[in-house]
Write a protein that holds these residues in place. Structure first.
Motif, PDB file in Angstrom:
ATOM      1  N   SER A  28      12.141   0.327  17.526  1.00 21.48           N
ATOM      2  CA  SER A  28      13.101  -0.368  17.072  1.00 21.48           C
ATOM      3  C   SER A  28      12.486  -1.536  16.322  1.00 21.48           C
ATOM      4  N   LEU A  29      13.282  -2.149  15.376  1.00 19.84           N
ATOM      5  CA  LEU A  29      12.832  -3.438  14.409  1.00 19.84           C
ATOM      6  C   LEU A  29      13.363  -4.506  14.979  1.00 19.84           C
ATOM      7  N   ASP A  30      14.228  -4.285  16.186  1.00 17.93           N
ATOM      8  CA  ASP A  30      15.130  -5.723  16.753  1.00 17.93           C
ATOM      9  C   ASP A  30      14.276  -6.787  17.034  1.00 17.93           C
ATOM     10  N   TYR A  31      12.790  -6.580  17.380  1.00 16.72           N
ATOM     11  CA  TYR A  31      12.003  -7.733  17.827  1.00 16.72           C
ATOM     12  C   TYR A  31      10.821  -7.988  16.879  1.00 16.72           C
ATOM     13  N   SER A  53      13.159 -11.757  13.067  1.00 16.52           N
ATOM     14  CA  SER A  53      13.574 -10.622  13.745  1.00 16.52           C
ATOM     15  C   SER A  53      15.193 -10.827  13.889  1.00 16.52           C
ATOM     16  N   ARG A  72      18.499  -7.846   6.775  1.00 15.95           N
ATOM     17  CA  ARG A  72      18.130  -6.941   7.450  1.00 15.95           C
ATOM     18  C   ARG A  72      19.580  -6.684   8.241  1.00 15.95           C
ATOM     19  N   ASP A  73      19.663  -5.055   8.691  1.00 15.72           N
ATOM     20  CA  ASP A  73      20.856  -4.524   9.430  1.00 15.72           C
ATOM     21  C   ASP A  73      20.176  -4.001  10.708  1.00 15.72           C
ATOM     22  N   ASN A  74      20.137  -4.792  11.882  1.00 13.65           N
ATOM     23  CA  ASN A  74      19.414  -4.310  13.053  1.00 13.65           C
ATOM     24  C   ASN A  74      20.016  -2.926  13.676  1.00 13.65           C
ATOM     25  N   THR A  75      21.365  -2.993  13.544  1.00 10.49           N
ATOM     26  CA  THR A  75      22.188  -1.814  13.844  1.00 10.49           C
ATOM     27  C   THR A  75      21.731  -0.584  13.206  1.00 10.49           C
ATOM     28  N   ASN A  77      18.503  -0.337  11.811  1.00  9.43           N
ATOM     29  CA  ASN A  77      17.221  -0.351  11.820  1.00  9.43           C
ATOM     30  C   ASN A  77      16.223  -0.305  10.616  1.00  9.43           C
TER      31      ASN A  77
END
Length: 122
Positions: A28-31, A53, A72-75, A77
């Protein structure tokens, strides 16, 4: 397997636009902060832009300020680099990378994509 995959490169005329995408698989790119870098033939790799992040903090190289936008769009990734008003000197292989903190120095980055070619020419 941890991977970053760039897409969206191509041939565009001067003054045109492209949007690059960087999608992660296997993690996951979230962090992670995301950086975009580029390398032209015969030149060193340079930092273009980076984003933290959460997407609230961004940085740009002077050469692209006002023309490029990182997001970015973390949903999904995925991170993006919107490139407008492209110039021939923007021609390079563009890479995305992931790091703990946003930096324009490439030594901070742990994960790298394979790159996508951007060519600006008439």
């Amino acid at each position: 397997q941890l991977q970053l995959v760039e897409s969206g490169g191509g041939l565009v005329q001067p003054g045109g636009s492209l949007r690059l995408s960087c999608t992660a698989s296997g993690f996951s790119l979230d962090y992670y902060a995301i950086g975009w870098f580029r390398q032209a033939p015969g030149k060193e790799r340079e930092g273009v832009s980076c984003i933290d992040s959460g997407g609230g903090s961004t940085m740009y190289a002077d050469s692209v300020k006002g023309r490029f936008t990182i997001s970015r769009d973390n949903t999904k990734n995925t991170a993006y680099l919107q490139m407008n008003s492209l110039k021939p000197e923007d021609t390079a292989v563009y890479y995305c990378a992931a790091a703990d903190d946003p930096e324009l120095d490439d030594y901070e980055y742990d994960y790298w994509g394979q790159g996508t070619q951007v060519t600006v020419s008439s």
